[in-house]
Design a protein around this motif. Structure first.
Motif, PDB file in Angstrom:
ATOM      1  N   ASP A  50       0.948  -1.145  -0.275  1.00 52.53           N
ATOM      2  CA  ASP A  50       0.418  -0.248   0.008  1.00 52.53           C
ATOM      3  C   ASP A  50       0.932   1.245   0.109  1.00 52.53           C
ATOM      4  O   ASP A  50       1.747   1.529   0.482  1.00 52.53           O
ATOM      5  N   LEU A  51       1.266   2.091  -0.890  1.00 49.70           N
ATOM      6  CA  LEU A  51       0.987   3.478  -1.350  1.00 49.70           C
ATOM      7  C   LEU A  51       0.857   4.626  -0.704  1.00 49.70           C
ATOM      8  O   LEU A  51       1.008   4.981  -1.327  1.00 49.70           O
ATOM      9  N   THR A  52      -0.262   3.947   0.099  1.00 47.70           N
ATOM     10  CA  THR A  52      -1.401   5.200  -0.164  1.00 47.70           C
ATOM     11  C   THR A  52      -0.877   6.642   0.483  1.00 47.70           C
ATOM     12  O   THR A  52      -0.646   8.175  -0.241  1.00 47.70           O
ATOM     13  N   ALA A  53       0.861   6.381   1.186  1.00 48.67           N
ATOM     14  CA  ALA A  53       1.280   7.669   1.668  1.00 48.67           C
ATOM     15  C   ALA A  53       2.405   8.199   1.114  1.00 48.67           C
ATOM     16  O   ALA A  53       3.464   8.917   1.362  1.00 48.67           O
ATOM     17  N   ILE A  54       2.848   7.969   0.130  1.00 46.65           N
ATOM     18  CA  ILE A  54       4.257   7.357  -0.860  1.00 46.65           C
ATOM     19  C   ILE A  54       4.160   8.529  -1.925  1.00 46.65           C
ATOM     20  O   ILE A  54       3.125   8.683  -2.332  1.00 46.65           O
ATOM     21  N   ASP A  55       4.418   9.888  -2.132  1.00 43.95           N
ATOM     22  CA  ASP A  55       4.466  10.785  -3.089  1.00 43.95           C
ATOM     23  C   ASP A  55       5.768  10.886  -3.537  1.00 43.95           C
ATOM     24  O   ASP A  55       5.358  11.881  -4.947  1.00 43.95           O
ATOM     25  N   VAL A  56       6.789  10.762  -4.062  1.00 51.41           N
ATOM     26  CA  VAL A  56       7.666   9.863  -4.491  1.00 51.41           C
ATOM     27  C   VAL A  56       7.681   8.345  -4.739  1.00 51.41           C
ATOM     28  O   VAL A  56       8.595   8.405  -4.295  1.00 51.41           O
ATOM     29  N   VAL A  57       7.217   8.258  -6.192  1.00 48.97           N
ATOM     30  CA  VAL A  57       7.597   7.145  -6.605  1.00 48.97           C
ATOM     31  C   VAL A  57       9.155   7.360  -8.039  1.00 48.97           C
ATOM     32  O   VAL A  57       8.813   7.339  -8.811  1.00 48.97           O
ATOM     33  N   ASP A  58      10.446   7.460  -7.280  1.00 51.15           N
ATOM     34  CA  ASP A  58      11.551   7.525  -8.352  1.00 51.15           C
ATOM     35  C   ASP A  58      12.624   6.228  -8.940  1.00 51.15           C
ATOM     36  O   ASP A  58      11.742   5.242  -8.942  1.00 51.15           O
ATOM     37  N   SER A  59      13.092   6.218  -9.794  1.00 49.30           N
ATOM     38  CA  SER A  59      13.227   5.343 -10.727  1.00 49.30           C
ATOM     39  C   SER A  59      13.962   4.511  -9.718  1.00 49.30           C
ATOM     40  O   SER A  59      13.574   3.378  -9.792  1.00 49.30           O
ATOM     41  N   PHE A  60      14.189   4.930  -8.714  1.00 54.58           N
ATOM     42  CA  PHE A  60      15.433   3.838  -7.797  1.00 54.58           C
ATOM     43  C   PHE A  60      14.151   2.596  -6.677  1.00 54.58           C
ATOM     44  O   PHE A  60      14.460   1.644  -6.758  1.00 54.58           O
ATOM     45  N   ILE A  61      13.266   3.534  -6.395  1.00 54.02           N
ATOM     46  CA  ILE A  61      11.841   3.066  -5.574  1.00 54.02           C
ATOM     47  C   ILE A  61      10.972   1.866  -6.727  1.00 54.02           C
ATOM     48  O   ILE A  61      10.828   1.475  -6.659  1.00 54.02           O
ATOM     49  N   GLY A  62      11.109   3.207  -8.415  1.00 54.54           N
ATOM     50  CA  GLY A  62       9.844   2.012  -9.064  1.00 54.54           C
ATOM     51  C   GLY A  62      10.564   1.130  -9.420  1.00 54.54           C
ATOM     52  O   GLY A  62       9.970  -0.119  -9.602  1.00 54.54           O
ATOM     53  N   ARG A  63      12.179   0.771  -9.567  1.00 57.17           N
ATOM     54  CA  ARG A  63      12.872   0.023  -9.636  1.00 57.17           C
ATOM     55  C   ARG A  63      12.477  -1.205  -9.047  1.00 57.17           C
ATOM     56  O   ARG A  63      12.954  -2.647  -8.750  1.00 57.17           O
ATOM     57  N   MET A  64      12.483  -1.208  -7.554  1.00 55.76           N
ATOM     58  CA  MET A  64      12.350  -1.732  -6.513  1.00 55.76           C
ATOM     59  C   MET A  64      11.235  -2.721  -6.520  1.00 55.76           C
ATOM     60  O   MET A  64      11.397  -4.095  -6.290  1.00 55.76           O
ATOM     61  N   ILE A  65       9.988  -2.148  -6.552  1.00 51.04           N
ATOM     62  CA  ILE A  65       8.921  -2.260  -6.902  1.00 51.04           C
ATOM     63  C   ILE A  65       8.621  -3.742  -8.007  1.00 51.04           C
ATOM     64  O   ILE A  65       8.290  -4.593  -7.863  1.00 51.04           O
ATOM     65  N   ALA A  66       9.253  -3.286  -9.143  1.00 46.75           N
ATOM     66  CA  ALA A  66       9.435  -4.059 -10.149  1.00 46.75           C
ATOM     67  C   ALA A  66       9.985  -5.143  -9.366  1.00 46.75           C
ATOM     68  O   ALA A  66       9.937  -6.802 -10.622  1.00 46.75           O
ATOM     69  N   ASP A  67      11.731  -5.327  -8.998  1.00 39.30           N
ATOM     70  CA  ASP A  67      12.121  -6.471  -8.404  1.00 39.30           C
ATOM     71  C   ASP A  67      11.308  -7.523  -7.643  1.00 39.30           C
ATOM     72  O   ASP A  67      11.433  -8.547  -7.808  1.00 39.30           O
ATOM     73  N   ILE A  68      11.052  -6.810  -6.970  1.00 39.29           N
ATOM     74  CA  ILE A  68      10.027  -7.291  -6.253  1.00 39.29           C
ATOM     75  C   ILE A  68       9.123  -8.215  -6.232  1.00 39.29           C
ATOM     76  O   ILE A  68       8.540  -9.579  -6.293  1.00 39.29           O
ATOM     77  N   ALA A  69       8.542  -7.182  -7.424  1.00 35.77           N
ATOM     78  CA  ALA A  69       6.650  -7.953  -8.219  1.00 35.77           C
ATOM     79  C   ALA A  69       7.484  -9.047  -9.549  1.00 35.77           C
ATOM     80  O   ALA A  69       7.091 -10.352  -9.187  1.00 35.77           O
ATOM     81  N   ALA A  70       8.786  -9.270  -9.677  1.00 38.84           N
ATOM     82  CA  ALA A  70       9.570 -10.464 -10.550  1.00 38.84           C
ATOM     83  C   ALA A  70       9.950 -11.740  -9.567  1.00 38.84           C
ATOM     84  O   ALA A  70       9.674 -13.061  -9.865  1.00 38.84           O
ATOM     85  N   MET A  71      10.515 -11.513  -8.714  1.00 37.71           N
ATOM     86  CA  MET A  71      11.627 -12.224  -7.440  1.00 37.71           C
ATOM     87  C   MET A  71       9.834 -13.616  -6.841  1.00 37.71           C
ATOM     88  O   MET A  71       9.876 -13.947  -6.732  1.00 37.71           O
ATOM     89  N   ALA A  72       8.578 -12.401  -6.733  1.00 34.50           N
ATOM     90  CA  ALA A  72       7.909 -13.073  -5.772  1.00 34.50           C
ATOM     91  C   ALA A  72       7.449 -13.755  -6.637  1.00 34.50           C
ATOM     92  O   ALA A  72       6.563 -14.828  -6.399  1.00 34.50           O
ATOM     93  N   GLY A  73       7.180 -12.981  -7.882  1.00 36.47           N
ATOM     94  CA  GLY A  73       6.519 -14.167  -9.172  1.00 36.47           C
ATOM     95  C   GLY A  73       6.906 -15.033  -9.602  1.00 36.47           C
ATOM     96  O   GLY A  73       6.705 -16.426  -9.328  1.00 36.47           O
ATOM     97  N   LEU A  74       8.667 -15.388  -9.140  1.00 36.83           N
ATOM     98  CA  LEU A  74       9.462 -16.820  -9.454  1.00 36.83           C
ATOM     99  C   LEU A  74       9.066 -17.235  -7.949  1.00 36.83           C
ATOM    100  O   LEU A  74       8.898 -18.652  -8.160  1.00 36.83           O
ATOM    101  N   MET A  75       8.724 -17.196  -7.090  1.00 35.84           N
ATOM    102  CA  MET A  75       8.626 -17.420  -5.307  1.00 35.84           C
ATOM    103  C   MET A  75       6.793 -18.245  -5.774  1.00 35.84           C
ATOM    104  O   MET A  75       6.082 -18.076  -5.102  1.00 35.84           O
TER     105      MET A  75
END
Ligand SMILES: Nc1ncnc2c1ncn2[C@@H]1O[C@H](COP(=O)(O)OP(=O)(O)O)[C@@H](O)[C@H]1O
Ligand SMILES: [Mg+2]
Lengths: 132, 133
Positions: A50-75
């Motif tokens: 849940d990102l309701t309280a997040i007001d900036v998603v830059d490429s670093f955080i965006g990349r982290m979210i993409a990585d989490i999704a990819a790795m979670a997918g593998l699991m």
């Protein structure tokens, strides 16, 4: 480094992490590690961030979210993002980041609904049940 | 000239401080929520580049005005290694640190004006501006 730990709750088969503070890089990395560890130990099939309280998603955080999704997918777990502010979503796209493997829902409640629906579909498929 | 406010970049915590400073300034100038997010995100990218590639530097934010139009100017400065090939660095996906390579081109898209001055061994200065509608 002292990083802020994001609490991760288990509700049924779903893990829920609500990010309530601006994440600096070290906390973001810590969160990714914690979440993947928790998916593994709890054998959860679904994760809501849940990102309701997040007001900036830059490429670093965006990349982290993409990585989490990819790795979670593998699991074997799916990731749903909830509460993405419209301004944040617009900025993400303009920045050039799309999150192709990440599901989104308006809020936590809708996110949970989406997960439940997907679970049902998966079960029906597994049991060879005709969904039409 | 209106007074400027500066954030020194030394750690990843300072990235958050710099983008919060930019957002607060943008808000006080009267930028809407979407522009505030654009400006804060651009500063987040540029401040991270300072931290990653130069180690230290500064982000300076101030209000500007031209022909009765208000805007924000952000100057990101470091005395790091500089960028050898700016055209390459400005391309989507180009990275020397296994990043996303979206920081420079993305920040340029999010702002209205974007100029970069860099010299190898001397450092990098990026000036970007955004105007209110
Ligand atoms: N302030 C800087 N000093 C030196 N090199 C820089 C600086 N900013 C960017 N660069 C160079 O430009 C490249 C592209 O930057 P960017 O678009 O932000 O992508 P990323 O940071 O993901 O690599 C970096 O990989 C780096 O080589
Ligand atoms: Mg960068």
């Amino acid at each position: 480094m002292n990083s802020i730990r994001i609490p991760i709750l288990k509700v049924g088969n779903v893990l829920i992490a609500s990010i309530q503070v601006a994440l600096h890089d070290a906390s973001a990395v810590q969160f990714k590690d914690d979440l993947l560890e928790k998916i593994h130990t709890t054998k959860s099939r679904a994760v809501i961030i849940d990102l309701t309280a997040i007001d900036v998603v830059d490429s670093f955080i965006g990349r982290m979210i993409a990585d989490i999704a990819a790795m979670a997918g593998l699991m074997g777990a799916r990731v749903v993002l909830t509460g993405l502010q419209p301004a944040v979503a617009i900025t993400l796209v303009e920045l050039g980041l799309e999150l192709p493997n990440v599901l989104t829902a308006l809020n936590l409640e809708k996110g949970l609904e989406l997960m439940q629906k997907q679970d049902q579909l998966a079960e029906e498929e597994e049991s060879g049940y005709d969904t039409l | 000239m209106t007074p400027s406010k500066a954030a020194v970049i030394r750690s990843d915590l300072d990235i958050v401080i710099a983008r919060t400073l930019a957002r607060d300034t943008a808000k006080s100038i009267g930028f809407g929520a979407i522009d505030q997010a654009r400006i804060a995100t651009a500063v987040s990218e540029l401040a991270r580049n300072i931290f990653l590639y130069a180690g230290t530097g500064s982000v300076t934010v101030r209000e500007i005005e031209k022909h009765g139009r208000r805007g924000i100017e952000i100057v990101c400065e470091d005395q790091g290694p500089g960028i050898a090939d700016v055209n390459l660095a400005m391309q989507d996906g180009y990275t020397t640190s296994r990043g996303m390579g979206m920081g420079l081109p993305g920040a340029k898209r999010l702002m209205d004006e974007f100029t970069i001055n860099t010299e190898v061994g001397i450092g990098t200065v990026i000036v970007c501006r955004k105007w209110r509608n």
